[in-house]
Design a protein around this motif. Structure first.
Motif, PDB file in Angstrom:
ATOM      1  N   TRP A 161       0.858  -1.182   0.000  1.00 31.04           N
ATOM      2  CA  TRP A 161       0.000   0.000   0.000  1.00 31.04           C
ATOM      3  C   TRP A 161       0.895   1.233   0.000  1.00 31.04           C
ATOM      4  CZ3 TRP A 161      -4.343  -0.742   4.270  1.00 31.04           C
ATOM      5  CH2 TRP A 161      -5.302  -1.653   3.784  1.00 31.04           C
ATOM      6  N   VAL A 162       0.682   2.143  -0.924  1.00 31.96           N
ATOM      7  CA  VAL A 162       1.333   3.457  -0.915  1.00 31.96           C
ATOM      8  C   VAL A 162       0.291   4.467  -0.467  1.00 31.96           C
ATOM      9  CG1 VAL A 162       2.438   5.248  -2.305  1.00 31.96           C
ATOM     10  CG2 VAL A 162       2.962   2.832  -2.742  1.00 31.96           C
ATOM     11  N   VAL A 163       0.586   5.203   0.593  1.00 25.67           N
ATOM     12  CA  VAL A 163      -0.398   6.118   1.181  1.00 25.67           C
ATOM     13  C   VAL A 163      -0.249   7.501   0.558  1.00 25.67           C
ATOM     14  CG1 VAL A 163      -1.365   7.044   3.306  1.00 25.67           C
ATOM     15  CG2 VAL A 163      -0.264   4.786   3.311  1.00 25.67           C
ATOM     16  N   GLU A 164      -1.222   7.854  -0.256  1.00 19.83           N
ATOM     17  CA  GLU A 164      -1.151   9.073  -1.059  1.00 19.83           C
ATOM     18  C   GLU A 164      -0.938  10.319  -0.212  1.00 19.83           C
ATOM     19  OE1 GLU A 164      -3.800  11.303  -4.535  1.00 19.83           O
ATOM     20  OE2 GLU A 164      -4.585   9.523  -3.526  1.00 19.83           O
ATOM     21  N   ASP A 165      -1.675  10.433   0.885  1.00 16.20           N
ATOM     22  CA  ASP A 165      -1.609  11.632   1.724  1.00 16.20           C
ATOM     23  C   ASP A 165      -0.252  11.819   2.383  1.00 16.20           C
ATOM     24  OD1 ASP A 165      -4.023   9.899   1.875  1.00 16.20           O
ATOM     25  OD2 ASP A 165      -5.015  11.703   2.620  1.00 16.20           O
ATOM     26  N   ALA A 166       0.511  10.728   2.511  1.00 14.16           N
ATOM     27  CA  ALA A 166       1.776  10.757   3.244  1.00 14.16           C
ATOM     28  C   ALA A 166       2.979  10.671   2.315  1.00 14.16           C
ATOM     29  CB  ALA A 166       1.808   9.620   4.263  1.00 14.16           C
ATOM     30  N   CYS A 167       2.770  10.993   1.043  1.00 15.84           N
ATOM     31  CA  CYS A 167       3.851  11.041   0.059  1.00 15.84           C
ATOM     32  C   CYS A 167       3.885  12.435  -0.567  1.00 15.84           C
ATOM     33  CB  CYS A 167       3.653  10.004  -1.040  1.00 15.84           C
ATOM     34  SG  CYS A 167       3.742   8.296  -0.496  1.00 15.84           S
ATOM     35  N   GLY A 168       5.079  12.911  -0.844  1.00 17.21           N
ATOM     36  CA  GLY A 168       5.191  14.236  -1.445  1.00 17.21           C
ATOM     37  C   GLY A 168       6.294  14.303  -2.477  1.00 17.21           C
ATOM     38  N   ASP A 169       6.216  15.326  -3.315  1.00 15.76           N
ATOM     39  CA  ASP A 169       7.197  15.511  -4.387  1.00 15.76           C
ATOM     40  C   ASP A 169       7.312  17.001  -4.691  1.00 15.76           C
ATOM     41  OD1 ASP A 169       8.418  15.432  -7.210  1.00 15.76           O
ATOM     42  OD2 ASP A 169       8.245  13.303  -6.757  1.00 15.76           O
ATOM     43  N   ARG A 170       8.501  17.434  -5.061  1.00 12.89           N
ATOM     44  CA  ARG A 170       8.660  18.846  -5.448  1.00 12.89           C
ATOM     45  C   ARG A 170       7.873  19.161  -6.706  1.00 12.89           C
ATOM     46  NH1 ARG A 170      13.325  16.697  -3.862  1.00 12.89           N
ATOM     47  NH2 ARG A 170      13.811  16.091  -6.000  1.00 12.89           N
ATOM     48  N   ASN A 171       7.660  18.164  -7.548  1.00 11.24           N
ATOM     49  CA  ASN A 171       6.937  18.333  -8.806  1.00 11.24           C
ATOM     50  C   ASN A 171       5.561  17.690  -8.662  1.00 11.24           C
ATOM     51  OD1 ASN A 171       5.908  17.840 -11.461  1.00 11.24           O
ATOM     52  ND2 ASN A 171       7.961  18.104 -12.306  1.00 11.24           N
ATOM     53  N   VAL A 172       4.519  18.485  -8.621  1.00 10.71           N
ATOM     54  CA  VAL A 172       3.164  17.973  -8.403  1.00 10.71           C
ATOM     55  C   VAL A 172       2.724  17.060  -9.541  1.00 10.71           C
ATOM     56  CG1 VAL A 172       0.743  18.626  -8.107  1.00 10.71           C
ATOM     57  CG2 VAL A 172       2.530  19.963  -6.996  1.00 10.71           C
ATOM     58  N   ASP A 173       3.065  17.412 -10.768  1.00 10.96           N
ATOM     59  CA  ASP A 173       2.689  16.575 -11.900  1.00 10.96           C
ATOM     60  C   ASP A 173       3.363  15.208 -11.809  1.00 10.96           C
ATOM     61  OD1 ASP A 173       1.093  18.560 -12.990  1.00 10.96           O
ATOM     62  OD2 ASP A 173       2.687  19.364 -14.260  1.00 10.96           O
ATOM     63  N   ALA A 174       4.636  15.197 -11.424  1.00 12.65           N
ATOM     64  CA  ALA A 174       5.351  13.923 -11.262  1.00 12.65           C
ATOM     65  C   ALA A 174       4.744  13.104 -10.136  1.00 12.65           C
ATOM     66  CB  ALA A 174       6.832  14.185 -10.994  1.00 12.65           C
ATOM     67  N   HIS A 175       4.346  13.765  -9.067  1.00 12.30           N
ATOM     68  CA  HIS A 175       3.686  13.102  -7.933  1.00 12.30           C
ATOM     69  C   HIS A 175       2.432  12.363  -8.409  1.00 12.30           C
ATOM     70  CE1 HIS A 175       1.902  12.647  -3.897  1.00 12.30           C
ATOM     71  NE2 HIS A 175       0.821  13.262  -4.366  1.00 12.30           N
ATOM     72  N   LYS A 176       1.592  13.063  -9.127  1.00 11.27           N
ATOM     73  CA  LYS A 176       0.335  12.473  -9.586  1.00 11.27           C
ATOM     74  C   LYS A 176       0.583  11.354 -10.597  1.00 11.27           C
ATOM     75  CE  LYS A 176      -2.403  16.684  -8.889  1.00 11.27           C
ATOM     76  NZ  LYS A 176      -3.180  17.769  -9.557  1.00 11.27           N
ATOM     77  N   ALA A 177       1.492  11.584 -11.534  1.00  2.84           N
ATOM     78  CA  ALA A 177       1.758  10.596 -12.574  1.00  2.84           C
ATOM     79  C   ALA A 177       2.336   9.314 -11.979  1.00  2.84           C
ATOM     80  CB  ALA A 177       2.718  11.170 -13.612  1.00  2.84           C
ATOM     81  N   ASN A 178       3.219   9.448 -11.007  1.00  2.21           N
ATOM     82  CA  ASN A 178       3.842   8.270 -10.421  1.00  2.21           C
ATOM     83  C   ASN A 178       2.888   7.508  -9.512  1.00  2.21           C
ATOM     84  OD1 ASN A 178       6.988   7.827 -10.908  1.00  2.21           O
ATOM     85  ND2 ASN A 178       6.504   9.999 -11.135  1.00  2.21           N
ATOM     86  N   LEU A 179       2.014   8.212  -8.817  1.00  2.26           N
ATOM     87  CA  LEU A 179       0.990   7.513  -8.042  1.00  2.26           C
ATOM     88  C   LEU A 179       0.070   6.727  -8.965  1.00  2.26           C
ATOM     89  CD1 LEU A 179      -0.045  10.106  -5.288  1.00  2.26           C
ATOM     90  CD2 LEU A 179       1.290   8.006  -4.990  1.00  2.26           C
ATOM     91  N   HIS A 180      -0.294   7.335 -10.073  1.00  5.90           N
ATOM     92  CA  HIS A 180      -1.137   6.629 -11.049  1.00  5.90           C
ATOM     93  C   HIS A 180      -0.436   5.371 -11.549  1.00  5.90           C
ATOM     94  CE1 HIS A 180      -4.041   6.195 -14.411  1.00  5.90           C
ATOM     95  NE2 HIS A 180      -2.990   5.653 -15.003  1.00  5.90           N
ATOM     96  N   ASP A 181       0.832   5.520 -11.902  1.00  6.18           N
ATOM     97  CA  ASP A 181       1.589   4.396 -12.453  1.00  6.18           C
ATOM     98  C   ASP A 181       1.768   3.286 -11.413  1.00  6.18           C
ATOM     99  OD1 ASP A 181       2.842   3.487 -14.840  1.00  6.18           O
ATOM    100  OD2 ASP A 181       4.781   3.707 -13.861  1.00  6.18           O
TER     101      ASP A 181
END
Length: 209
Positions: A161-181
């Motif tokens: 399980w990767v917990v979305e709320d408890a993960c962060g990235d300097r690049n918001v687009d990269a954050h979203k794309a990698n969570l999706h992937d």
């Protein structure tokens, strides 16, 4: 998390009954806006601390990872690509776990030089020795060390399980794309609320045992 019609069909996996928490690189170097590697991640740090409290409350294993370099030869190619990594030298404050997080006497620190908390460490062996059957991952950054750790956890045959709320990235687009992937191919990306429900049920089981 919603998948698109172009993603491969996924049926998910059954999560375990003895998970471990891996807090990836929530160190001063990655969690502080004063660091070129860092950013403003107050909400993500707070969510990670909630996860830590859940695991500590029922005696489940918690692992923290930190990137530490002792000499110039360690991960020289990676550091040539990203020279700011050189600041993560042993003894510097940048490699210390963020003080907003609880590091209990039962927690384990994993020192690493590469993106994954599994690569070149004994994390896999420690999880097996602790009879862990699944893994919860959070930390910094989503597109880098979190992703690498989550994929390697899967490669070690753990449901993740990767917990979305408890993960962060300097690049918001990269954050979203990698969570999706991650969700489409490797793990379940879940909310802190989902983990809260899991531990509410687990605590009830413990209280009734």
């Amino acid at each position: 998390m919603q998948l698109s019609s172009s993603d491969l069909p996924s049926q998910g996996v059954v999560f375990g009954v003895r998970p471990a928490l891996i807090v990836v690189d929530m160190t001063v170097g990655f969690a502080s806006p004063e660091s070129p590697l860092g950013g403003k991640f107050d909400n993500e740090i707070a969510a990670a601390e909630t996860l830590i409290q859940y695991f500590d409350s029922v005696g489940l294993p918690v692992y923290f990872s930190t990137v530490v370099y002792d000499n110039d030869s360690q991960q020289s190619v990676f550091r040539q690509h990203l020279p700011d990594l050189d600041m993560l030298a042993r003894g510097s404050r940048w490699v210390e776990i963020d003080p907003r997080l609880t590091f209990s006497d039962d927690a384990t620190l994993i020192e690493k030089t590469a993106p994954s908390a599994f690569f070149g460490t004994q994390l896999d062996e420690r999880l097996i020795k602790s009879e862990v059957d699944s893994v919860v991952v959070c930390g910094l950054t989503t597109s880098g060390c979190v992703r690498a750790t989550a994929v390697d956890a899967l490669s070690s045959n753990f449901p993740v399980w990767v917990v979305e709320d408890a993960c962060g990235d300097r690049n918001v687009d990269a954050h979203k794309a990698n969570l999706h992937d991650l969700h489409a191919k490797y793990t379940e990306v879940v909310s802190l609320k989902t983990v809260s429900s899991y531990f509410a049920n687990k605590k009830a089981e413990y209280d009734n045992a």
